[in-house]
Design a protein around this motif. Sequence first.
Motif, PDB file in Angstrom:
ATOM      1  N   THR A  19     -12.792  -9.532 -11.225  1.00 47.58           N
ATOM      2  CA  THR A  19     -13.083  -8.617 -10.125  1.00 47.58           C
ATOM      3  C   THR A  19     -13.787  -7.369 -10.658  1.00 47.58           C
ATOM      4  OG1 THR A  19     -11.148  -9.375  -8.920  1.00 47.58           O
ATOM      5  CG2 THR A  19     -12.073  -7.274  -8.226  1.00 47.58           C
ATOM      6  N   ASN A  20     -14.875  -6.980 -10.003  1.00 45.05           N
ATOM      7  CA  ASN A  20     -15.641  -5.806 -10.376  1.00 45.05           C
ATOM      8  C   ASN A  20     -14.807  -4.549 -10.091  1.00 45.05           C
ATOM      9  OD1 ASN A  20     -17.493  -3.491  -9.419  1.00 45.05           O
ATOM     10  ND2 ASN A  20     -18.873  -4.813 -10.590  1.00 45.05           N
ATOM     11  N   ILE A  21     -14.694  -3.669 -11.071  1.00 44.70           N
ATOM     12  CA  ILE A  21     -13.867  -2.463 -10.940  1.00 44.70           C
ATOM     13  C   ILE A  21     -14.391  -1.545  -9.834  1.00 44.70           C
ATOM     14  CG2 ILE A  21     -13.005  -0.389 -12.108  1.00 44.70           C
ATOM     15  CD1 ILE A  21     -11.673  -2.984 -13.037  1.00 44.70           C
ATOM     16  N   GLU A  22     -15.708  -1.405  -9.711  1.00 45.09           N
ATOM     17  CA  GLU A  22     -16.263  -0.538  -8.666  1.00 45.09           C
ATOM     18  C   GLU A  22     -15.920  -1.078  -7.274  1.00 45.09           C
ATOM     19  OE1 GLU A  22     -17.577   2.522  -8.997  1.00 45.09           O
ATOM     20  OE2 GLU A  22     -17.057   2.261 -11.113  1.00 45.09           O
ATOM     21  N   SER A  23     -15.987  -2.385  -7.107  1.00 42.88           N
ATOM     22  CA  SER A  23     -15.616  -3.003  -5.825  1.00 42.88           C
ATOM     23  C   SER A  23     -14.137  -2.792  -5.551  1.00 42.88           C
ATOM     24  CB  SER A  23     -15.915  -4.504  -5.842  1.00 42.88           C
ATOM     25  OG  SER A  23     -17.288  -4.718  -6.000  1.00 42.88           O
ATOM     26  N   LEU A  24     -13.339  -2.855  -6.588  1.00 42.63           N
ATOM     27  CA  LEU A  24     -11.906  -2.646  -6.462  1.00 42.63           C
ATOM     28  C   LEU A  24     -11.609  -1.209  -6.028  1.00 42.63           C
ATOM     29  CD1 LEU A  24      -9.237  -4.091  -6.838  1.00 42.63           C
ATOM     30  CD2 LEU A  24      -9.301  -3.464  -9.240  1.00 42.63           C
ATOM     31  N   LYS A  25     -12.341  -0.240  -6.593  1.00 44.70           N
ATOM     32  CA  LYS A  25     -12.165   1.163  -6.207  1.00 44.70           C
ATOM     33  C   LYS A  25     -12.460   1.354  -4.718  1.00 44.70           C
ATOM     34  CE  LYS A  25     -13.419   3.288 -10.628  1.00 44.70           C
ATOM     35  NZ  LYS A  25     -14.418   4.152 -11.290  1.00 44.70           N
ATOM     36  N   VAL A  26     -13.544   0.736  -4.241  1.00 45.40           N
ATOM     37  CA  VAL A  26     -13.916   0.857  -2.834  1.00 45.40           C
ATOM     38  C   VAL A  26     -12.839   0.241  -1.943  1.00 45.40           C
ATOM     39  CG1 VAL A  26     -15.577   0.093  -1.086  1.00 45.40           C
ATOM     40  CG2 VAL A  26     -16.386   0.962  -3.286  1.00 45.40           C
ATOM     41  N   ALA A  27     -12.386  -0.952  -2.305  1.00 44.76           N
ATOM     42  CA  ALA A  27     -11.367  -1.646  -1.506  1.00 44.76           C
ATOM     43  C   ALA A  27     -10.057  -0.863  -1.473  1.00 44.76           C
ATOM     44  CB  ALA A  27     -11.135  -3.047  -2.057  1.00 44.76           C
ATOM     45  N   MET A  28      -9.661  -0.312  -2.602  1.00 43.72           N
ATOM     46  CA  MET A  28      -8.414   0.450  -2.646  1.00 43.72           C
ATOM     47  C   MET A  28      -8.531   1.723  -1.808  1.00 43.72           C
ATOM     48  SD  MET A  28      -6.070  -1.143  -4.340  1.00 43.72           S
ATOM     49  CE  MET A  28      -4.870   0.057  -4.936  1.00 43.72           C
ATOM     50  N   ALA A  29      -9.682   2.393  -1.847  1.00 36.81           N
ATOM     51  CA  ALA A  29      -9.875   3.622  -1.065  1.00 36.81           C
ATOM     52  C   ALA A  29      -9.877   3.325   0.433  1.00 36.81           C
ATOM     53  CB  ALA A  29     -11.164   4.312  -1.478  1.00 36.81           C
ATOM     54  N   GLU A  30     -10.356   2.139   0.821  1.00 36.43           N
ATOM     55  CA  GLU A  30     -10.331   1.763   2.238  1.00 36.43           C
ATOM     56  C   GLU A  30      -8.901   1.574   2.734  1.00 36.43           C
ATOM     57  OE1 GLU A  30     -12.759  -1.725   2.597  1.00 36.43           O
ATOM     58  OE2 GLU A  30     -14.622  -0.584   2.418  1.00 36.43           O
ATOM     59  N   ASN A  31      -8.044   1.059   1.878  1.00 37.55           N
ATOM     60  CA  ASN A  31      -6.653   0.798   2.251  1.00 37.55           C
ATOM     61  C   ASN A  31      -5.715   1.968   1.973  1.00 37.55           C
ATOM     62  OD1 ASN A  31      -6.511  -2.132   3.147  1.00 37.55           O
ATOM     63  ND2 ASN A  31      -7.741  -2.246   1.292  1.00 37.55           N
ATOM     64  N   PHE A  32      -6.075   2.787   1.000  1.00 33.29           N
ATOM     65  CA  PHE A  32      -5.286   3.959   0.624  1.00 33.29           C
ATOM     66  C   PHE A  32      -6.256   5.137   0.535  1.00 33.29           C
ATOM     67  CE2 PHE A  32      -3.282   0.248  -1.379  1.00 33.29           C
ATOM     68  CZ  PHE A  32      -1.983   0.350  -0.925  1.00 33.29           C
ATOM     69  N   PRO A  33      -6.514   5.848   1.653  1.00 34.01           N
ATOM     70  CA  PRO A  33      -7.512   6.927   1.666  1.00 34.01           C
ATOM     71  C   PRO A  33      -7.308   7.994   0.582  1.00 34.01           C
ATOM     72  CG  PRO A  33      -6.763   6.450   3.880  1.00 34.01           C
ATOM     73  CD  PRO A  33      -5.887   5.663   2.956  1.00 34.01           C
ATOM     74  N   GLU A  34      -6.084   8.191   0.151  1.00 34.86           N
ATOM     75  CA  GLU A  34      -5.811   9.187  -0.886  1.00 34.86           C
ATOM     76  C   GLU A  34      -6.389   8.781  -2.247  1.00 34.86           C
ATOM     77  OE1 GLU A  34      -2.014   6.636  -0.670  1.00 34.86           O
ATOM     78  OE2 GLU A  34      -3.617   7.264   0.652  1.00 34.86           O
ATOM     79  N   LEU A  35      -6.856   7.547  -2.360  1.00 35.04           N
ATOM     80  CA  LEU A  35      -7.429   7.070  -3.618  1.00 35.04           C
ATOM     81  C   LEU A  35      -8.941   7.223  -3.679  1.00 35.04           C
ATOM     82  CD1 LEU A  35      -5.313   3.852  -4.281  1.00 35.04           C
ATOM     83  CD2 LEU A  35      -4.993   6.157  -5.175  1.00 35.04           C
ATOM     84  N   LYS A  36      -9.521   7.912  -2.707  1.00 32.53           N
ATOM     85  CA  LYS A  36     -10.974   8.094  -2.682  1.00 32.53           C
ATOM     86  C   LYS A  36     -11.474   8.758  -3.966  1.00 32.53           C
ATOM     87  CE  LYS A  36     -14.714   9.749   0.222  1.00 32.53           C
ATOM     88  NZ  LYS A  36     -15.083  10.427   1.449  1.00 32.53           N
ATOM     89  N   GLU A  37     -10.733   9.693  -4.486  1.00 34.16           N
ATOM     90  CA  GLU A  37     -11.096  10.398  -5.727  1.00 34.16           C
ATOM     91  C   GLU A  37     -10.063  10.133  -6.822  1.00 34.16           C
ATOM     92  OE1 GLU A  37     -13.936  12.111  -6.114  1.00 34.16           O
ATOM     93  OE2 GLU A  37     -14.503  11.640  -4.052  1.00 34.16           O
ATOM     94  N   ALA A  38      -9.528   8.950  -6.845  1.00 31.54           N
ATOM     95  CA  ALA A  38      -8.430   8.611  -7.760  1.00 31.54           C
ATOM     96  C   ALA A  38      -8.875   8.545  -9.221  1.00 31.54           C
ATOM     97  CB  ALA A  38      -7.831   7.268  -7.371  1.00 31.54           C
ATOM     98  N   THR A  39      -7.915   8.738 -10.092  1.00 32.51           N
ATOM     99  CA  THR A  39      -8.103   8.475 -11.512  1.00 32.51           C
ATOM    100  C   THR A  39      -7.779   7.003 -11.718  1.00 32.51           C
ATOM    101  OG1 THR A  39      -7.427  10.720 -12.095  1.00 32.51           O
ATOM    102  CG2 THR A  39      -7.299   9.047 -13.834  1.00 32.51           C
ATOM    103  N   VAL A  40      -8.665   6.295 -12.387  1.00 33.63           N
ATOM    104  CA  VAL A  40      -8.476   4.862 -12.612  1.00 33.63           C
ATOM    105  C   VAL A  40      -8.377   4.620 -14.111  1.00 33.63           C
ATOM    106  CG1 VAL A  40      -9.435   2.564 -12.261  1.00 33.63           C
ATOM    107  CG2 VAL A  40      -9.801   4.335 -10.534  1.00 33.63           C
ATOM    108  N   THR A  41      -7.282   4.003 -14.519  1.00 33.77           N
ATOM    109  CA  THR A  41      -7.047   3.698 -15.924  1.00 33.77           C
ATOM    110  C   THR A  41      -6.968   2.184 -16.085  1.00 33.77           C
ATOM    111  OG1 THR A  41      -5.721   5.712 -16.076  1.00 33.77           O
ATOM    112  CG2 THR A  41      -5.545   4.153 -17.897  1.00 33.77           C
ATOM    113  N   THR A  42      -7.790   1.653 -16.975  1.00 34.32           N
ATOM    114  CA  THR A  42      -7.751   0.212 -17.220  1.00 34.32           C
ATOM    115  C   THR A  42      -7.063  -0.065 -18.540  1.00 34.32           C
ATOM    116  OG1 THR A  42      -9.937   0.283 -18.232  1.00 34.32           O
ATOM    117  CG2 THR A  42      -9.851  -0.256 -15.899  1.00 34.32           C
TER     118      THR A  42
END
Length: 61
Positions: A19-42
């Motif tokens: 799964t593409n990380i950028e696509s994952l960021k978009v999907a997570m922000a759609e479901n959890f609006p507070e994650l729009k500017e989230a810190t992402v650690t892989t």
Amino acid sequence: MEQLKVIYGDTQIDVPADTNIESLKVAMAENFPELKEATVTTGEGSVVFTAKAGTKGSHII
């Protein structure tokens, strides 16, 4: 098929490892609006989302 564990707080979601990380960021922000500017650690086999603290109420001291 290898899985990637996506973690946000108490929520854990398994997604395909390719799964593409950028696509994952978009999907997570759609479901959890507070994650729009989230810190992402892989890490090995996981992606951890952490919501950044907002500025709401910062003018009140």
